[in-house]
Every structure is written in structure tokens, then in C-alpha cells.
Design an enzyme around this catalytic site. Sequence first.
Site, PDB file in Angstrom:
ATOM      1  CG  ASP A   1      -8.348   0.280   4.123  1.00  0.00           C
ATOM      2  OD1 ASP A   1      -7.509   0.836   4.863  1.00  0.00           O
ATOM      3  OD2 ASP A   1      -9.572   0.381   4.298  1.00  0.00           O
TER       4      ASP A   1
ATOM      5  CG  ASP B   1     -10.156   0.058   7.894  1.00  0.00           C
ATOM      6  OD1 ASP B   1      -9.059   0.638   7.962  1.00  0.00           O
ATOM      7  OD2 ASP B   1     -11.024   0.345   7.058  1.00  0.00           O
TER       8      ASP B   1
ATOM      9  NE  ARG C   1      -7.955   3.136   0.055  1.00  0.00           N
ATOM     10  CZ  ARG C   1      -8.120   3.466   1.332  1.00  0.00           C
ATOM     11  NH1 ARG C   1      -8.493   2.561   2.213  1.00  0.00           N
ATOM     12  NH2 ARG C   1      -7.953   4.694   1.730  1.00  0.00           N
TER      13      ARG C   1
ATOM     14  NE  ARG D   1      -3.602   2.526   2.140  1.00  0.00           N
ATOM     15  CZ  ARG D   1      -4.560   2.854   2.982  1.00  0.00           C
ATOM     16  NH1 ARG D   1      -4.951   1.967   3.874  1.00  0.00           N
ATOM     17  NH2 ARG D   1      -5.121   4.028   2.938  1.00  0.00           N
TER      18      ARG D   1
HETATM   19  P1  ADP Z   1     -10.167   4.304   5.738  1.00  0.00           P
HETATM   20  O1  ADP Z   1      -9.800   2.992   6.314  1.00  0.00           O
HETATM   21  O2  ADP Z   1     -11.270   5.010   6.493  1.00  0.00           O
HETATM   22  O3  ADP Z   1     -10.463   4.247   4.280  1.00  0.00           O
HETATM   23  P2  ADP Z   1      -7.353   4.914   6.036  1.00  0.00           P
HETATM   24  O4  ADP Z   1      -7.088   3.461   5.864  1.00  0.00           O
HETATM   25  O5  ADP Z   1      -6.617   5.857   5.147  1.00  0.00           O
HETATM   26  O6  ADP Z   1      -8.898   5.252   5.883  1.00  0.00           O
HETATM   27  O7  ADP Z   1      -7.102   5.226   7.563  1.00  0.00           O
HETATM   28  C1  ADP Z   1      -6.864   6.504   8.022  1.00  0.00           C
HETATM   29  C2  ADP Z   1      -6.442   6.445   9.490  1.00  0.00           C
HETATM   30  O8  ADP Z   1      -7.515   5.991  10.287  1.00  0.00           O
HETATM   31  C3  ADP Z   1      -5.324   5.489   9.849  1.00  0.00           C
HETATM   32  O9  ADP Z   1      -4.082   6.064   9.706  1.00  0.00           O
HETATM   33  C4  ADP Z   1      -5.610   5.133  11.304  1.00  0.00           C
HETATM   34  O10 ADP Z   1      -4.714   5.731  12.213  1.00  0.00           O
HETATM   35  C5  ADP Z   1      -6.975   5.716  11.563  1.00  0.00           C
HETATM   36  N1  ADP Z   1      -7.850   4.813  12.303  1.00  0.00           N
HETATM   37  C6  ADP Z   1      -8.616   5.167  13.357  1.00  0.00           C
HETATM   38  N2  ADP Z   1      -9.314   4.146  13.827  1.00  0.00           N
HETATM   39  C7  ADP Z   1      -9.012   3.090  13.040  1.00  0.00           C
HETATM   40  C8  ADP Z   1      -9.435   1.725  13.038  1.00  0.00           C
HETATM   41  N3  ADP Z   1     -10.319   1.252  13.944  1.00  0.00           N
HETATM   42  N4  ADP Z   1      -8.917   0.903  12.091  1.00  0.00           N
HETATM   43  C9  ADP Z   1      -8.045   1.396  11.167  1.00  0.00           C
HETATM   44  N5  ADP Z   1      -7.595   2.657  11.116  1.00  0.00           N
HETATM   45  C10 ADP Z   1      -8.082   3.505  12.050  1.00  0.00           C
HETATM   46 MG    MG Z   2      -7.972   1.904   6.751  1.00  0.00          MG
END
Ligand code: ADP
Ligand code: MG
Length: 154
Positions: free
Chosen positions: A93, A95, A90, A81
Site C-alpha cells: 500500500d 499513500d 495487501r 497488489r
Molecule cells: P488506505 O490507504 O486508506 O488503506 P486504499 O489504499 O485502499 O486505502 O486507498 C483507497 C483510495 O484512497 C485510493 O484509491 C485513492 O484514490 C484514495 N486516496 C485519497 N487520498 C489519497 C492519498 N493522499 N494517498 C493515497 N490514496 C488516496
Molecule cells: Mg492506500
Amino acid sequence: VARAAIGLGANLGDAAASVSHALEKLAALGTVVARSSLYRARPWGELDQPDFVNAVALVETTLAPRALLTALKALEGELGRVPTYRWGPRAIDLDLLTYGDLALDEPGLTVPHPRLLERAFVLGPLAEIDPAFRPAFERLSLEERQGVHRLGDG
Ligand code: ADP
Ligand code: MG
């Protein structure tokens, strides 16, 4: 041990292969106790980009939430990424969707994931492997739900 739900998404290159590869790599973070099918989803937020492939896995882990997020970000880097713009395309990703019953709101880490309940591409696969999320998926509009299609086992 805590049970964490991890959301996976990709929309660059061979997105299905990237998500499958990432699902395998999650074994490094703990015990993968369930994984959803792969789903194809319309882009969300920023619409002018390729469709996404999404999946969700449940992982039993001894890592604390912050350590788990750090490990997920490291895995994103390992899987290629490159930072773009918010909600942009991307390669992968990852999360942190939920972590047991924990609620946490810190700089850079919010659990449950703040957009969890709005996103059909997360709730669809999550509801497949955790029936507790079926009502949340059913609450989404028909249009949202129809934007997400199960691809089969990945
Ligand atoms: P998204 O997943 O919403 O598309 P990104 O992957 O770019 O966006 O994540 C942006 C930021 O979100 C990360 O750098 C991270 O620090 C923050 N973040 C906050 N909470 C979480 C979570 N539960 N899981 C993943 N990232 C998180
Ligand atoms: Mg993310």
C-alpha cells in the site's frame, strides 16, 4: 520541486521485503531524501489479519500531486497488489501523506492523507525522519503508540 511524504505498508507474503523493494522503487518518482526504519504494526481498522510492516520516505519530485498518486498506484500494481476490501490485507500500500504545505480535497485524492494524524504506524516512521511530526505522534494514546515497533534499518 516539491517534497512529498510517502507512506508504505504491507502485510501479505514477505512484507518486510515488499516494503524494502517499494522503497527502492520510489527512486523512479524523484529523489529519495530520507527513509525511515521499517516498523511492525498491529492491523488498524480491520483487526483479523496479519501484522503490517510500515515505513515512510521523503521524496523530492517534480510530479504534481495527481501524477504522483497515479505513479504510486501503478507501482502498487507492479509490486503485486490485488484489490481486496477496505483496510484489508495487501501486498503493498502506497499513500501520499503530505505534499509540501499543500492542502487538497478532490475525488480520489485528499492531501494531507485524511487519516494521517490518527495512525501511529504512519506518524511513528514519519516523526523519525521529520521531527515536525513528533508532537502529533506524542498526542496519540499510549496504546496506539505501543502497537508500533521499530524493526531496524530497511
Ligand atoms: P488506505 O490507504 O486508506 O488503506 P486504499 O489504499 O485502499 O486505502 O486507498 C483507497 C483510495 O484512497 C485510493 O484509491 C485513492 O484514490 C484514495 N486516496 C485519497 N487520498 C489519497 C492519498 N493522499 N494517498 C493515497 N490514496 C488516496
Ligand atoms: Mg492506500
